[in-house]
Design an enzyme around this catalytic site. Structure first.
Site, PDB file in Angstrom:
ATOM      1  N   MET A  58       0.833  -1.169   0.039  1.00 44.24           N
ATOM      2  CA  MET A  58      -0.086   0.131   0.058  1.00 44.24           C
ATOM      3  C   MET A  58       0.990   1.376   0.072  1.00 44.24           C
ATOM      4  SD  MET A  58      -1.200   0.843   3.831  1.00 44.24           S
ATOM      5  CE  MET A  58      -1.711   2.453   3.360  1.00 44.24           C
ATOM      6  N   TYR A  59       2.096   1.323   0.493  1.00 48.85           N
ATOM      7  CA  TYR A  59       2.774   2.511   0.589  1.00 48.85           C
ATOM      8  C   TYR A  59       3.045   3.015  -0.660  1.00 48.85           C
ATOM      9  CZ  TYR A  59       4.064   0.723   5.291  1.00 48.85           C
ATOM     10  OH  TYR A  59       4.328   0.201   6.473  1.00 48.85           O
ATOM     11  N   SER A  60       2.590   4.265  -0.996  1.00 48.15           N
ATOM     12  CA  SER A  60       2.880   4.958  -2.050  1.00 48.15           C
ATOM     13  C   SER A  60       2.159   4.380  -3.258  1.00 48.15           C
ATOM     14  CB  SER A  60       4.075   5.331  -2.514  1.00 48.15           C
ATOM     15  OG  SER A  60       4.787   6.524  -1.663  1.00 48.15           O
ATOM     16  N   ALA A  61       1.177   3.531  -3.050  1.00 46.65           N
ATOM     17  CA  ALA A  61       0.425   2.713  -4.144  1.00 46.65           C
ATOM     18  C   ALA A  61       1.083   1.768  -4.752  1.00 46.65           C
ATOM     19  CB  ALA A  61      -0.402   3.751  -4.912  1.00 46.65           C
ATOM     20  N   GLY A  62       2.267   1.324  -4.055  1.00 47.78           N
ATOM     21  CA  GLY A  62       3.245   0.332  -4.735  1.00 47.78           C
ATOM     22  C   GLY A  62       4.431   0.938  -5.121  1.00 47.78           C
TER      23      GLY A  62
END
Length: 333
Positions: A58-62
């Protein structure tokens, strides 16, 4: 850098784990560093001997996984490095993404899709430590544990870990794995720092008894323990994160929390170290395997590394812990 085994496994990890949530794209959160700004910080971490890197889909949408894999290839030898990632939350650029079917949680469908997507973004054949980012109350534990076991047996994952939940839930998942011959969790990434110590009641004793490694998130209480926040003014702070991190503002801004910071700051000044160094040293003194640190500047890494050799007396620990007052449970789903 010192290295220890991850819980009861033979896996060697540095006493400091670099949290990769800080690196990705500021389009996701305003305090996140882009690739150019991230590169020298992560390189310095590798130069310090840090071999443990923790990210999540999920971090920075991948994009955090993309950068994690890229930096590992640039600065490290893959066989020496431990890459940790996580699954549960939706992978979306929105701060509060709209719920869509099968795009989050811990169902078999979600896990099998997510691990392949993470491997592609990381650019690696396997993930060393694959963690459930939170507990999914909508999916049977048996389904989750079997799916996780299958990705281990498929060679896509080496070890399994879990994150914040109640101790009885963690014990139940471990027991399901034990009874059915599934792979068990070897680590717990829980919410634990000087300003939030509720995990000392049940989860931490359970993990110590069962030989499960402790790799807590938010060891500086999302920067609150650094001492750069102002009591009575949630919008004040010296950093972008201090001014915009509403989670920290909701978690830690009680009067008693500031008393913890004051005790920490006084001792840090007397010892000639930063608040961060002392806060990390306290965690290591408490038996934590490797706190997960988020560093946006190179000196922050040096402060974390200095904690490995900083020794605390029992009196030091009592002084740091004295102002603490119980919190409501924070950080679970």
């Amino acid at each position: 850098m010192q290295y220890v085994r991850l819980g009861g496994t033979g896996l060697a990890v540095s006493r400091i784990c670099l949290g990769m949530m800080t690196y990705g794209t500021p389009q996701w959160r305003p305090w996140v560093l882009d690739e150019a700004a991230s590169r020298p910080v992560v390189k310095h971490a590798a130069d310090l001997g840090i071999n443990f890197f923790d990210t999540a889909d999920m971090y920075s949408a991948g994009q955090s996984e993309v950068l994690t894999g890229r930096f590992v290839r640039e600065f490290c030898r893959r066989e020496e490095v431990v890459i940790a990632s996580k699954v549960y939350y939706p992978v979306d650029m929105a701060a509060e993404p709209a719920r869509r079917p099968n795009m989050d949680g811990l169902s078999r469908k979600r896990i099998l899709h997510a691990v392949d997507a993470s491997l592609q973004r990381l650019g690696t054949d396997y993930i060393d430590l694959y963690q459930i980012h939170r507990l999914d109350p909508a999916t049977p534990m048996e389904e989750t544990m079997e799916a996780l076991h299958d990705v281990v047996k498929a060679g896509k994952v080496r070890y399994l870990g879990a994150s914040s939940m109640y101790a009885w839930q963690f014990a139940k998942m471990q027991q399901i794995a034990r009874e059915r011959g599934f792979t068990r969790f070897v680590s717990m990434q829980n919410h634990y720092n000087l300003a939030y110590r509720e995990e000392e009641r049940e989860m931490i004793p359970l993990c110590r008894d069962q030989g499960v490694a402790l790799i807590p998130w938010s060891p500086l209480a999302r920067g609150f323990l650094a001492g750069n926040r102002r009591q009575g003014d949630k919008d004040a702070g010296e950093t972008s994160r201090a001014k915009t991190d509403d989670i920290a503002q909701n978690y830690y801004y009680r009067d008693s929390d500031f008393k913890v910071v004051h005790a920490l700051s006084a001792m840090a000044a007397a010892r000639g170290v930063s608040n961060a160094t002392l806060a990390y040293a306290w965690l290591l003194h408490k038996g934590v395997t490797a706190p997960i640190i988020g560093a946006s500047k190179i000196p922050q890494l040096d402060q974390a590394a200095a904690a490995v050799d900083l020794r605390l007396t029992d009196e030091d620990v009592r002084t740091l812990e004295a102002p603490y007052e119980p919190h409501p449970i924070l950080g679970h789903t």
